[in-house]
Design a protein around this motif. Structure first.
Motif, PDB file in Angstrom:
ATOM      1  N   THR A   1      -3.862 -27.700 -15.144  1.00  0.00           N
ATOM      2  CA  THR A   1      -4.056 -26.654 -14.135  1.00  0.00           C
ATOM      3  C   THR A   1      -3.551 -27.155 -12.792  1.00  0.00           C
ATOM      4  N   LYS A   2      -3.200 -26.203 -11.942  1.00  0.00           N
ATOM      5  CA  LYS A   2      -2.680 -26.544 -10.626  1.00  0.00           C
ATOM      6  C   LYS A   2      -3.351 -25.682  -9.567  1.00  0.00           C
ATOM      7  N   ASN A   3      -3.612 -26.305  -8.422  1.00  0.00           N
ATOM      8  CA  ASN A   3      -4.065 -25.544  -7.262  1.00  0.00           C
ATOM      9  C   ASN A   3      -2.826 -25.127  -6.462  1.00  0.00           C
ATOM     10  N   LEU A   4      -2.757 -23.838  -6.155  1.00  0.00           N
ATOM     11  CA  LEU A   4      -1.560 -23.300  -5.517  1.00  0.00           C
ATOM     12  C   LEU A   4      -1.873 -22.684  -4.162  1.00  0.00           C
ATOM     13  N   VAL A   5      -0.904 -22.767  -3.286  1.00  0.00           N
ATOM     14  CA  VAL A   5      -0.877 -21.950  -2.069  1.00  0.00           C
ATOM     15  C   VAL A   5       0.379 -21.087  -2.178  1.00  0.00           C
ATOM     16  N   ILE A   6       0.189 -19.768  -2.105  1.00  0.00           N
ATOM     17  CA  ILE A   6       1.312 -18.838  -2.265  1.00  0.00           C
ATOM     18  C   ILE A   6       1.525 -18.092  -0.953  1.00  0.00           C
ATOM     19  N   LEU A   7       2.749 -18.125  -0.461  1.00  0.00           N
ATOM     20  CA  LEU A   7       3.116 -17.388   0.750  1.00  0.00           C
ATOM     21  C   LEU A   7       3.938 -16.168   0.326  1.00  0.00           C
ATOM     22  N   ILE A   8       3.456 -14.992   0.692  1.00  0.00           N
ATOM     23  CA  ILE A   8       4.082 -13.746   0.255  1.00  0.00           C
ATOM     24  C   ILE A   8       4.583 -12.961   1.462  1.00  0.00           C
ATOM     25  N   ALA A   9       5.825 -12.521   1.387  1.00  0.00           N
ATOM     26  CA  ALA A   9       6.398 -11.650   2.425  1.00  0.00           C
ATOM     27  C   ALA A   9       6.531 -10.249   1.844  1.00  0.00           C
ATOM     28  N   ASP A  10       5.853  -9.304   2.488  1.00  0.00           N
ATOM     29  CA  ASP A  10       5.861  -7.909   2.044  1.00  0.00           C
ATOM     30  C   ASP A  10       6.581  -7.071   3.094  1.00  0.00           C
ATOM     31  N   PRO A  11       7.832  -6.670   2.841  1.00  0.00           N
ATOM     32  CA  PRO A  11       8.590  -5.912   3.854  1.00  0.00           C
ATOM     33  C   PRO A  11       7.888  -4.639   4.295  1.00  0.00           C
ATOM     34  N   ALA A  12       7.197  -3.966   3.384  1.00  0.00           N
ATOM     35  CA  ALA A  12       6.530  -2.714   3.741  1.00  0.00           C
ATOM     36  C   ALA A  12       5.430  -2.959   4.770  1.00  0.00           C
ATOM     37  N   LYS A  13       4.622  -3.999   4.560  1.00  0.00           N
ATOM     38  CA  LYS A  13       3.553  -4.316   5.519  1.00  0.00           C
ATOM     39  C   LYS A  13       4.131  -4.809   6.839  1.00  0.00           C
ATOM     40  N   MET A  14       5.211  -5.594   6.746  1.00  0.00           N
ATOM     41  CA  MET A  14       5.840  -6.091   7.965  1.00  0.00           C
ATOM     42  C   MET A  14       6.393  -4.933   8.797  1.00  0.00           C
ATOM     43  N   GLU A  15       6.936  -3.936   8.112  1.00  0.00           N
ATOM     44  CA  GLU A  15       7.495  -2.785   8.822  1.00  0.00           C
ATOM     45  C   GLU A  15       6.392  -1.978   9.497  1.00  0.00           C
ATOM     46  N   GLN A  16       5.257  -1.819   8.803  1.00  0.00           N
ATOM     47  CA  GLN A  16       4.139  -1.082   9.391  1.00  0.00           C
ATOM     48  C   GLN A  16       3.608  -1.778  10.641  1.00  0.00           C
ATOM     49  N   ALA A  17       3.608  -3.120  10.606  1.00  0.00           N
ATOM     50  CA  ALA A  17       3.038  -3.881  11.731  1.00  0.00           C
ATOM     51  C   ALA A  17       3.996  -4.013  12.909  1.00  0.00           C
ATOM     52  N   ALA A  18       5.284  -3.814  12.656  1.00  0.00           N
ATOM     53  CA  ALA A  18       6.276  -3.982  13.722  1.00  0.00           C
ATOM     54  C   ALA A  18       6.171  -2.858  14.749  1.00  0.00           C
TER      55      ALA A  18
END
Length: 644
Positions: free
Chosen positions: A226-243
């Protein structure tokens, strides 16, 4: 080609579903991995059809990605299903090749009618939205107009060849009668249902048996790495809403792109249409007289909108008082309508205008000369454009720098995520095959994690909905054998289930043999074994039996002689032994009322069977003739990427 949409509609009998399939197969996704990059062209060709048509590795890869992302197939079955996908693509291209060879053609009018029927969003109130909007819609799927229409022409050719291949399917009266008998014949049965847990007390393993099983099968019980993970996700739709753009940004964008906001001469109009299209020529004078009367009423001060709602036969505008939504520019309507609309001043009403559709009375509401739209009017579009560009720049930055930044500072992934406006997700104890809800079932994700060691970051991974992700492994727990205490309950349950299934089957077989030895007396045999017998009502092949379920379980009874004992039959919650008591013949007097439906059903099935045989035969014939060439090494390389 779209001048055709301003003329009379024509009907083309094709499978409209083919268009939807075509669009689905053609969709591309953001940052889809490129297989074969840097290879020779021949290394990426899966199949060649004729001299000019090829199926490429990226084309199949896009189809696979879209199938997975559309949740149509789980990733673990892809290695089995991919050859079927390839075969289907080859078959479709083979059909198109054969159709063209036989002289089938698709005219611009055929293509126009198909798009009109299949993509009504391109035709607002019957008017084509324009080539620019058409191209923009296709661009969202990474398609050009040329690519889309070329693929659609191929689908129309395929449909026409299939139609020819299945023509002449014949259904005989005897086949209809046989189908009627099969559908309406009924049976009555006796049955004994033995529940799955009936003999549970007989099959409990001892503690020693469980211990011995564990010792003999220790290697089967392993806790995986097993592995402990850190995942970084870029969501263009959310980024567009926040811009949120500043007003100065929008004004700068406006000044840099003023040509985009220049408007052609345009009008807002309403009209009343009395149709002559599709009506006998003898009715023309009567229709014209009615139109003249309506025009007289309008010139006399009558309410134009009220008359339009009551009399206009333009279904797209009548309910709105005859008014077209939005602006009308030159080239969007038939020439006679356009000439009148652009020659009138606001508030003026035309004389009768005759077009191929009928008689129009046109009234201009607004007339706007060509010019530059003011900033305030264009502001919302500018904001949308700025947001998209901002997100595009951010995604490019993520693509260029994210892995390097995260690899440089793996101890502070939250800082990297904040700096790149990415979502951070922590997953502890991740094992191969596990699905992370924020990621979904993406084969590339599992493969990427498997290759990473502690402290390593993955390359950018494509997710659904144009999202991308980076994975950092923060810790690794190696695999180990599970202790007896951890698995003893699992072993006991498995042993019970295995023994129980065997016990139920053995008792069911015993019941069958006992009933047969008693002259077929199932009730007597069941009583001797302490089991309960039930009797069904009359059931047909599609019926249900109380306490048992679908009649599918006892289909053997429909083809067996009366008195037959049959089984054992496994069901989800038990095992069944049955006896056929009697067949109930169908009422042939009801055959006439079902004849047409049965004929059509048989004909459809024959057509499907015939079509499958035709397609398989054509594909194999073209392969033998050398017209189709399959490059198996390329397919094998594709499959290798999906095997764990």
């Amino acid at each position: 080609m779209f001048d055709l949409f301003r003329s009379r509609e024509k009907t083309v009998r094709i499978f409209l579903g083919a268009l939807l399939l075509l669009v689905a197969l053609s969709m591309l996704t953001y940052l889809v991995p490129s297989y074969g990059t840097g290879s020779n062209t021949s290394d990426t060709i899966i199949a060649e059809i004729g001299k000019d048509d090829v199926i490429t590795l990226p084309e199949v890869q896009r189809l696979i990605q879209n199938t997975v992302r559309g949740r149509q197939l789980p990733p673990d079955v892809l290695p089995t299903y991919i050859p079927t996908m390839v075969q289907q693509l080859v078959t479709e291209r083979a059909l198109a090749y054969e159709a063209a060879r036989l002289g089938f053609q698709v005219t611009d009018a055929d293509l126009a009618d198909t798009i009109r029927q299949s993509a009504p969003a391109l035709f607002q109130d019957g008017r084509f939205v324009g080539a620019e909007a058409y191209a923009a819609m296709l661009a969202q799927q990474n398609l050009t107009i040329g690519e889309f229409e070329s693929d659609l022409r191929r689908q129309i050719l395929i449909s026409r060849l299939r139609d020819v291949a299945i023509e002449g399917t014949i259904v005989t009266p005897l086949e209809i009668e046989q189908a009627f008998r099969k559908k309406n014949e009924k049976i009555k049965i006796e049955y004994v249902k033995i529940p799955n847990d009936k003999y549970k007390a007989e099959v409990q393993p001892s503690a020693e048996e469980v211990q011995n099983f564990y010792k003999a099968n220790t290697l089967r019980y392993q806790t995986p790495e097993t592995k402990n993970l850190v995942i970084l996700i870029a969501d263009p739709a959310k980024m567009e809403q926040a811009a949120t753009p500043a007003d100065a940004d929008l004004r700068r964008l406006y000044s840099q792109n003023q040509d985009s906001f220049r408007t052609p001469e345009r009008v807002k109009v309403r009209h009343i249409l009395l149709k002559t299209d599709g009506k006998p020529a003898s009715e023309d004078p009567k229709i014209k007289a009615k139109a003249e009367d309506l025009l007289k009423q309008i010139r006399g001060g009558a309410d134009f909108a009220a008359l339009a709602k009551k009399n206009s036969e333009d279904t797209g505008s009548a309910a709105n008082g005859g008014e077209y939504p939005g602006w009308v520019t030159r080239g969007q309507t038939v020439p006679e309508f356009e000439k009148a609309a652009f020659s009138l001043k606001p508030g003026q009403t035309s004389d009768l205008v005759k077009t191929q559709y009928g008689y129009h009375i046109i009234q201009v509401l607004q007339h706007q000369d060509a010019g530059l739209r003011p900033f305030e009017e264009a502001k919302s579009e500018l904001a949308a454009q700025w947001k998209k560009q901002s997100v595009n720049d951010a995604m490019n930055k993520i693509s260029d720098t994210a892995q390097a930044v995260l690899q440089k500072d793996p101890a502070h992934p939250e800082k990297v995520a904040a700096g790149l406006n990415m979502q951070l997700v922590r997953v502890d104890g991740f094992a191969a095959g596990q699905t992370v809800k924020e990621i979904g079932p993406i084969p590339d994700f599992d493969q990427a994690v498997a290759a990473l060691k502690k402290g390593e970051a993955s390359q950018l991974l494509a997710l659904t909905d144009n999202k991308v992700a980076l994975v950092l492994v923060t810790d690794v727990t190696p695999p180990r054998p599970q202790t007896f205490e951890e698995v003893q309950s699992k072993i006991r349950d498995a042993m019970v289930q295995n023994k129980l299934a065997a016990a139920v089957q053995n008792h069911a077989r015993e019941l069958v043999e006992k009933a047969k030895s008693m002259g077929g007396d199932l009730a007597k045999a069941a009583k001797a074994m302490g089991l309960e017998v039930k009797t069904s009502g009359e059931i047909d092949r599609s019926g249900t039996i109380p306490g048992l379920g679908s009649a599918n379980y006892v289909q053997e009874g429909f083809t067996s002689p009366d008195g037959t004992v049959f089984g054992p039959i496994s069901t989800p919650d038990g095992t069944v032994v049955a006896k056929l008591l009697a067949h109930v013949e169908p009422d042939l007097s009801k055959l006439p009322e079902q004849r047409v439906a049965l004929r059509d059903e048989i004909k459809s099935q024959k057509a499907r069977d015939r079509n499958s045989l035709f397609e398989a035969g054509l594909r194999e014939a073209l392969i033998k003739q050398g017209k189709i060439k399959i490059h198996q090494p390329v397919i094998d390389r594709l499959l290798a990427g999906y095997h764990s």
